[in-house]
Design a protein around this motif. Structure first.
Motif, PDB file in Angstrom:
ATOM      1  N   MET A  12       0.683  -1.204   0.114  1.00 54.19           N
ATOM      2  CA  MET A  12       0.085  -0.072   0.043  1.00 54.19           C
ATOM      3  C   MET A  12       0.710   1.242   0.008  1.00 54.19           C
ATOM      4  SD  MET A  12      -3.268  -0.719   2.475  1.00 54.19           S
ATOM      5  CE  MET A  12      -2.220  -1.095   4.003  1.00 54.19           C
ATOM      6  N   ARG A  18      -9.023   3.990  -2.016  1.00 50.46           N
ATOM      7  CA  ARG A  18      -9.552   3.040  -1.136  1.00 50.46           C
ATOM      8  C   ARG A  18     -10.579   2.025  -1.317  1.00 50.46           C
ATOM      9  NH1 ARG A  18     -10.587   6.997   3.959  1.00 50.46           N
ATOM     10  NH2 ARG A  18     -11.664   7.932   2.513  1.00 50.46           N
ATOM     11  N   GLU A  55      -6.248  -1.077  -0.812  1.00 49.10           N
ATOM     12  CA  GLU A  55      -6.150   0.016  -1.944  1.00 49.10           C
ATOM     13  C   GLU A  55      -6.314  -0.664  -3.343  1.00 49.10           C
ATOM     14  OE1 GLU A  55      -3.214   3.248   0.239  1.00 49.10           O
ATOM     15  OE2 GLU A  55      -2.389   1.741  -1.318  1.00 49.10           O
ATOM     16  N   ILE A  92      -5.032   5.449  -7.156  1.00 51.89           N
ATOM     17  CA  ILE A  92      -5.022   4.688  -6.008  1.00 51.89           C
ATOM     18  C   ILE A  92      -6.377   5.187  -5.377  1.00 51.89           C
ATOM     19  CG2 ILE A  92      -4.134   3.974  -3.518  1.00 51.89           C
ATOM     20  CD1 ILE A  92      -1.396   4.855  -4.929  1.00 51.89           C
TER      21      ILE A  92
END
Length: 311
Positions: free
Chosen positions: A181, A201, A228, A199
């Motif tokens: 991550m 979440r 992610e 990227i």
């Protein structure tokens, strides 16, 4: 990462990806041979990882291309799984090896929609590099397209391959939730060469355990882990680096992790497929991370360590 469920079908499953998807044509061929069609019991869609459709010479010398497979990291081929009896294998082998064709049965691992990875047999001349393109007959590709449509399978890859074009990759996303991550120790392997495009979440249905310096997870329906969704450029090169990091050398227990597909829930409310590295062995001897949040778990551990040292 996610504990893999491998189900051994004792080589009873056949993965069809070409003309054998067309029930009408199969019935016609087997009837002409005085045989019963063994491909009657379909058991769902399958996705064959790290393979791509192509058209090349099948060894008959007729100058027309035959659908085949070649290795391409990060790609997959959609097909249908069938259960065959021992007699069914004899009949199918007769069809696939007849007329001078050089196709041979090969054991592969196929993803089911349930998340299972199963062993199956595919008939192909699998090659490492892209083979020399041989244009197929239009009637032949029409038979395959009819079969794909009948099972609701994607025709995009076949449409490109029959023209000799390189099909686009099915996806360009990887789901990570540990040291890969953003801000974690191994994120540089993803970011190398400006490979990261975005990227976001996201979460995956799984539980997480602590293996020491990094997390692992196992698939469940009632829990989720946080991570992610990373969209990358040059997916093949990125996966080559990540395969090395995760010790992935194939879908066997000698690999440390297995690279599989997972349905990812994105914070925007959408869901999409992504590659994820899943633990090949057992997770049961490791402590569970109830939060499913690797960053939060590490912060809590560091705070406890600080309190202990201060005391």
């Amino acid at each position: 990462m996610v504990a893999l469920r491998i189900r051994n079908e004792a080589m009873e499953l056949y993965f069809a990806y070409g003309a054998n998807l067309n029930k009408r044509e199969c019935e016609r061929w087997f009837l002409s041979q005085g045989l019963s069609n063994p491909l009657r019991k379909s058991c769902g869609r399958g996705r064959l990882p790290d393979m791509e459709l192509c058209f090349d010479d099948d060894g008959t010398g007729d100058g027309r291309g035959t659908v085949n497979l070649h290795f391409r990291r990060g790609q997959w081929v959609e097909g249908q799984l069938f259960e065959l009896s021992p007699f069914g294998w004899e009949v199918l082998n007769r069809k696939e090896s007849g007329d001078g064709r050089c196709c041979s049965p090969t054991c592969v691992h196929v993803f089911r929609d349930t998340g299972e990875v199963v062993e199956a047999v595919v008939y192909a001349l699998v090659t490492e590099g892209r083979p020399h393109f041989v244009r197929p007959a239009e009637a032949y590709t029409s038979v395959i397209l009819e079969g794909l449509d009948a099972f609701g399978l994607s025709r995009h890859q076949l449409d490109a391959a029959k023209k000799g074009h390189v099909p686009p990759l099915m996806i360009d996303t990887v789901f990570v939730y540990g040291t890969l991550m953003q801000g974690q120790g191994n994120h540089g392997l993803l970011a190398e060469g400006a490979s990261v495009e975005s990227i976001t979440r996201a979460t995956v249905r799984a539980d997480m355990v602590d293996l020491g310096g990094y997390p692992a997870a196992f698939r469940t329906e009632n829990s989720q882990i946080q991570g992610e969704l990373i969209r990358v450029r040059r997916l093949e090169q990125v996966l080559r680096r990540l395969d090395g990091l995760e010790g992935f050398t194939g879908y066997h227990l000698d690999s440390l992790y297995h690279r599989v597909l997972a349905l990812v829930d994105v914070e925007t409310g959408l869901a999409c497929d992504a590659w994820i590295y899943l633990l090949a062995g057992s997770w049961k001897n490791y402590p569970v991370i109830a939060s499913g949040d690797w960053r939060g778990h590490r912060r809590a551990l560091n705070a406890m360590k600080h309190c202990t040292n201060s005391g």
